[in-house]
Design an enzyme around this catalytic site. Structure first.
Site, PDB file in Angstrom:
ATOM      1  N   TYR A 187      -1.424  -0.413  10.254  1.00 26.64           N
ATOM      2  CA  TYR A 187      -1.473  -0.871   8.862  1.00 26.64           C
ATOM      3  C   TYR A 187      -0.305  -0.282   8.066  1.00 26.64           C
ATOM      4  O   TYR A 187       0.399  -0.999   7.350  1.00 26.64           O
ATOM      5  CB  TYR A 187      -2.797  -0.452   8.243  1.00 26.64           C
ATOM      6  CG  TYR A 187      -2.954  -0.819   6.788  1.00 26.64           C
ATOM      7  CD1 TYR A 187      -3.263  -2.125   6.409  1.00 26.64           C
ATOM      8  CD2 TYR A 187      -2.797   0.141   5.798  1.00 26.64           C
ATOM      9  CE1 TYR A 187      -3.408  -2.466   5.076  1.00 26.64           C
ATOM     10  CE2 TYR A 187      -2.934  -0.187   4.464  1.00 26.64           C
ATOM     11  CZ  TYR A 187      -3.242  -1.492   4.102  1.00 26.64           C
ATOM     12  OH  TYR A 187      -3.383  -1.822   2.769  1.00 26.64           O
TER      13      TYR A 187
ATOM     14  N   SER B  66       0.846  -1.193   0.000  1.00 30.57           N
ATOM     15  CA  SER B  66       0.000   0.000   0.000  1.00 30.57           C
ATOM     16  C   SER B  66       0.877   1.237   0.000  1.00 30.57           C
ATOM     17  O   SER B  66       1.994   1.220   0.540  1.00 30.57           O
ATOM     18  CB  SER B  66      -0.892   0.008   1.249  1.00 30.57           C
ATOM     19  OG  SER B  66      -1.495   1.266   1.440  1.00 30.57           O
TER      20      SER B  66
END
Length: 292
Positions: free
Chosen positions: A159, A146
């Site tokens: 995350y 990501s």
């Protein structure tokens, strides 16, 4: 019908729905696919439908139901590929969790769980798969990451940290395997999935998982020879991404130049920390020689 590329075999983790399902279906045209997704006792196994879609399109696939962070799961996933198809050529590390949406200091961010699934489980699976991938004439490893791992995401510190660790580990692995037939790359997809869904927002049709899946297929091809790259992908488009370093300045000038230096418009990317250090040292040496 499936495109024959020498009987290549792929494992896609977290492939029951969303991006993972799109990746598995897309690879079904060039690979026999092990569709991994954890089994949930309260609902049908979603990987079954993915396998059916691949087979309906003329491909070959099997279901593998291990939770990637379970003890023994890496070995079980690799064994499933070898037992069903006799080889392993491509490993797509897609399984992951977003963790709770909590700002640091406001509660449990779920760091331990997120790191266990998003980072440590991927590391263990790569280590289990490497012997088989080394036997492939064109082994491919793709980490699904990501841009949060590059830039951070407010409220998603755990995350972002897990994806940042994943990026660094993947690029280190690519460097270590550069002289082998294994190519290691990272894809950072932008796609509307259950993980990104919000009740107050209508998903953008352009950001369907397929818009990133086509890029994933390219990275898994035996014709793809680049390694150690991060590719942002979505809506049928891609762009490269990497950490950049700006100009070098003397520490004595830092208080006056900090804003200018930190806001650099152009930077230099490096294929590894050693190259970054070499460039920094060369620039310092040049500046010192000019000063003298």
């Amino acid at each position: 019908m499936a495109e024959d590329q020498g009987g290549r075999v792929a494992v896609v983790t977290g492939a029951g729905n969303g991006l993972g399902a799109a990746f598995a279906k897309a690879l079904g045209g060039s690979h026999r696919v092990v569709v991994n997704n954890r089994v949930h006792a309260d609902r049908p196994h979603s990987a079954v439908a993915v396998v059916e879609r691949i087979e309906a399109a003329g491909g070959s696939a099997i279901v593998e139901g291990s939770a990637v962070d379970r003890e023994g799961a890496p070995e079980a996933i690799v064994a499933a590929a070898l037992e069903a198809f006799g080889r392993l050529d491509t490993l797509v590390l897609n399984a992951g969790v977003s963790g709770p949406a909590t700002k640091v200091g406001e509660g449990d961010t779920g760091l331990a769980e997120v790191m266990r699934i998003n980072f440590f489980a991927n590391v263990a699976l790569v280590e289990a798969a490497l012997p088989a991938l080394r036997d492939s004439p064109a082994g491919r490893i793709v980490f699904v990451s990501s841009t949060g791992g590059l830039h951070g995401v407010r409220g998603r510190a755990a995350y972002s940290a897990s994806k940042g660790a994943l990026n660094a580990w993947a690029l280190s692995l690519a460097d270590e395997l550069r002289r082998t037939a294994i190519r290691v790359n990272v894809i950072a997809p932008y796609a509307a999935t259950n993980m990104t869904a919000r009740p107050d927002r209508v998903p953008d049709k352009r950001l369907s998982p397929k818009g990133a899946a086509d890029a994933l297929v390219a990275l898994c091809s035996p014709k793809w020879n680049r390694t150690g790259d991060i590719w942002v992908a979505g809506a049928g488009h891609v762009r490269p991404a990497r950490a950049l370093e700006g100009p070098v300045a003397r520490v004595a000038t830092l208080p006056e130049q900090a804003d200018t230096l930190a806001g650099f418009e152009r930077g230099t990317g490096f294929a590894g920390g050693e190259a970054a250090f070499a460039d920094f040292y060369a620039r310092v040496t040049q500046m010192e020689e000019q000063k003298a």
